[in-house]
Design a protein around this motif. Structure first.
Motif, short mmCIF file in Angstrom:
data_model
loop_
_atom_site.label_atom_id
_atom_site.label_comp_id
_atom_site.label_asym_id
_atom_site.label_seq_id
_atom_site.Cartn_x
_atom_site.Cartn_y
_atom_site.Cartn_z
N MET A 184 8.25 37.12 -15.81
CA MET A 184 8.73 36.47 -14.58
C MET A 184 10.25 36.56 -14.47
N LEU A 185 10.93 36.50 -15.61
CA LEU A 185 12.38 36.59 -15.57
C LEU A 185 12.85 37.90 -14.98
N GLU B 192 6.23 34.07 -18.70
CA GLU B 192 7.58 33.62 -18.35
C GLU B 192 8.61 34.71 -18.59
N HIS C 177 13.63 37.67 -11.44
CA HIS C 177 14.67 36.72 -11.06
C HIS C 177 15.48 37.19 -9.86
#
Lengths: 261, 296
Positions: free
Chosen positions: A105-106, A102, A109
């Motif tokens: 993944m940011l 996660e 963005h």
């Protein structure tokens, strides 16, 4: 090609003070398109302040900063991130409760564009973009050898691994310029060597210019193309590592004046 | 025994409504650390919208509710942009007080549209009952439970799998690091208000089934306050669990007033607040909330 065109970043005569304390007092430098540029200096010399100006956290009192032909000053941090500057922080600033996946993944963005409505109904666009992003993230996780930690909340991981996750998050942004704030600070010898290898890989495989702030002189002298030395917010010297190592002003800044008795 | 279970089910139906409103509180609190007291206002605004929308030809309950949800969400987003955003960086307490004013303002305007007529959301259930195994339950309570369950599932997936959901979780933890990833913190604030507004509208629509909407209707939303204290200000699961717990506690004390006869008659009304006071005394951060660590 002229010098100006080959520079990704120009930092010209920037001044920044906090209620009278001069954090940056007239510093200028340029960074080339495939250069590894290091900034060194004693604690409190203004190295991290330079990073905070670059990433839009601080707004300087004077000077100019241009990145890839665009003026950076006055832009907000998330806009600067969109332009392609990624950074890591001196004290790891990861999202401790989120997993490695996660967190990385940011970094994707700003590469995704779909809006809230297609998110809520999980429309084709949202799904496609998330799948593409996830594929990129897996590549980065492979690149930094983080596979075994993917599902762990970052807060539970060893410090050296956290530093690597932070680097991965910055790489996920596919930046045009990477700012590394003490990437090996607080690491042991083995972890430092690993990190040095990753930094070299980033240069060679990904060809991303890097600005490195670091206290580990061995690392800086081995990796950097050019080095800027700052002290009390002022530039002391700029040059290739071999020049810097023997520069009298640099030695004075680090070791103090030799007292003649 | 049957009677007990029926009371519990009634509580779950009411509790689902509390949970949805409380989720809005928590979403705003997590992203911006503001406790927004405007939730009752958004709920009544949403419900009033529904009562007008259902009067339009061709629009029934099932069209009016999503439409009102969307509109209330947009309205909340506008409020955030116009009133709350300029206050970013100011004391949280001041912003909370502003939300109280917003609540009063929105409610006053919405009540003007209620007028003296009896208004209904024209839900398909009314007070009809159905059999659920050996239990006889009201359809509206089942509908509220199902609606809340569906929304909670959607929210879970949203926060887990979408870029905006992930960005909202990131901002809740570390704004500076989120900015450095290109996350627009302003967009996250706006999104959280829109979600809170939408949730309040849905909650209101289900709370209004089987009854009329009157100027005291907003008091339902006030019960979300004890709910978030019980669940923990920053816990989404806490809001859901606490909403159901408070709903059931209220329903049970309604059906069995002699359990709490020492509190006098009609004690079920104050039960949520008694729970809140108890929680504040023994566990001020709530069941699932983050314990504040302050080093002095």
């Amino acid at each position: 090609m002229t010098r100006a065109e080959s520079d990704i970043l120009r930092f010209s005569d920037v001044k920044l003070s906090f209620s009278g304390v001069k954090a940056i007092d007239g510093i200028s430098f340029t960074v080339g398109r495939s250069e590894l540029f290091a900034i060194i200096g004693p604690n409190g010399a203004g190295k991290t302040s330079i990073f905070n100006v670059l990433s839009g956290v601080y707004r300087p009192d004077a000077g100019e900063v241009s990145f890839d032909g665009q003026a950076l000053l006055g832009k907000r941090p998330h806009q600067i991130a969109h332009l392609g500057i990624a950074r890591t922080f001196q004290n790891v600033e990861l999202f401790a409760n989120l997993t490695v996946l996660e967190n990385v993944m940011l970094g994707r963005h700003h590469h995704m564009r779909y809006g809230p409505l297609s998110a809520f109904f999980w429309l084709g666009r949202a799904r496609r973009e998330e799948i593409t992003a996830r594929a990129r993230v897996e590549e980065i996780i492979d690149f930094l050898e983080l596979e075994q930690w993917r599902r762990f909340p970052v807060g539970l991981l060893p410090y050296g691994v956290q530093k690597r996750v932070e680097l991965g998050r910055a790489l996920a942004m596919e930046p045009k310029l990477l700012l590394l704030d003490e990437p090996v600070g607080g690491m042991n010898v083995e972890e430092t060597e690993d990190m040095a290898r990753y930094i070299l890989d980033i240069r060679e495989d990904l060809d991303i210019p890097i600005i490195l702030v670091e206290h580990d002189m061995g690392l800086v002298m081995d990796l950097a193309d050019r080095v800027l030395v700052v002290d009390f917010g002022r530039p002391v010297a700029t040059g290739v590592p071999s020049e810097i190592q023997n520069h009298p002003d640099v030695i004075r800044a680090y070791l103090g004046e030799v007292q003649s008795t | 025994m049957i009677e007990l279970f029926e009371a519990v089910f009634r509580g779950l139906g009411q509790g689902s409504v509390y949970a949805l409103i409380a989720l809005g509180f928590v979403i705003i609190y997590k992203s911006s650390h503001v406790i927004s007291f405007a939730q009752p206002g958004f709920m009544i605004a949403g419900v009033v919208l529904v009562t007008y929308l259902v009067e339009l030809p061709g629009i029934g309950f099932w069209v009016a509710v999503p439409l009102a949800t969307l509109l209330t969400g947009l309205f909340a987003l506008g409020i955030e942009r116009a009133v709350i955003r300029p206050m970013v960086g100011r004391p949280i307490f001041a912003i909370a007080i502003i939300t109280i004013a917003l609540d009063i303002l929105i409610r006053t305007v919405a009540h003007a549209y209620l007028g003296i007529n009896v208004r209904h959301v024209q839900d398909p259930w009314g007070l009809r009952t159905m059999s659920l195994g050996p239990l006889t339950v009201q359809q509206r309570h089942l509908a509220a439970v199902l609606a809340a369950a569906a929304l909670v599932a959607v929210l879970f997936l949203f926060f887990r799998y979408t870029r905006m959901g992930l960005a909202m979780r990131a901002v809740a933890q570390d704004q500076e690091a989120a900015l450095a990833q290109g996350v627009s913190v302003g967009a996250v604030f706006a999104m959280s208000w829109a979600m809170a507004g939408g949730l309040a509208a849905v909650a209101g629509s289900f709370a209004a089934s089987g009854r009329s909407v009157d100027p005291l209707f907003w008091l339902i939303a006030l019960t979300a306050l004890p709910v978030i204290i019980l669940g923990g200000l920053d816990s989404l699961p806490g809001a859901v669990v606490a909403g159901l717990v408070i709903g059931v506690a209220q329903a049970l004390t309604q059906s069995y007033p002699h359990w709490v006869s020492f509190l006098g008659t009609n004690a079920s009304v104050i039960v949520p607040w008694l729970v809140m006071i108890l929680v504040l005394v023994v566990r001020p951060y709530g069941l699932f909330g983050t314990r504040e660590v302050e080093r002095v």
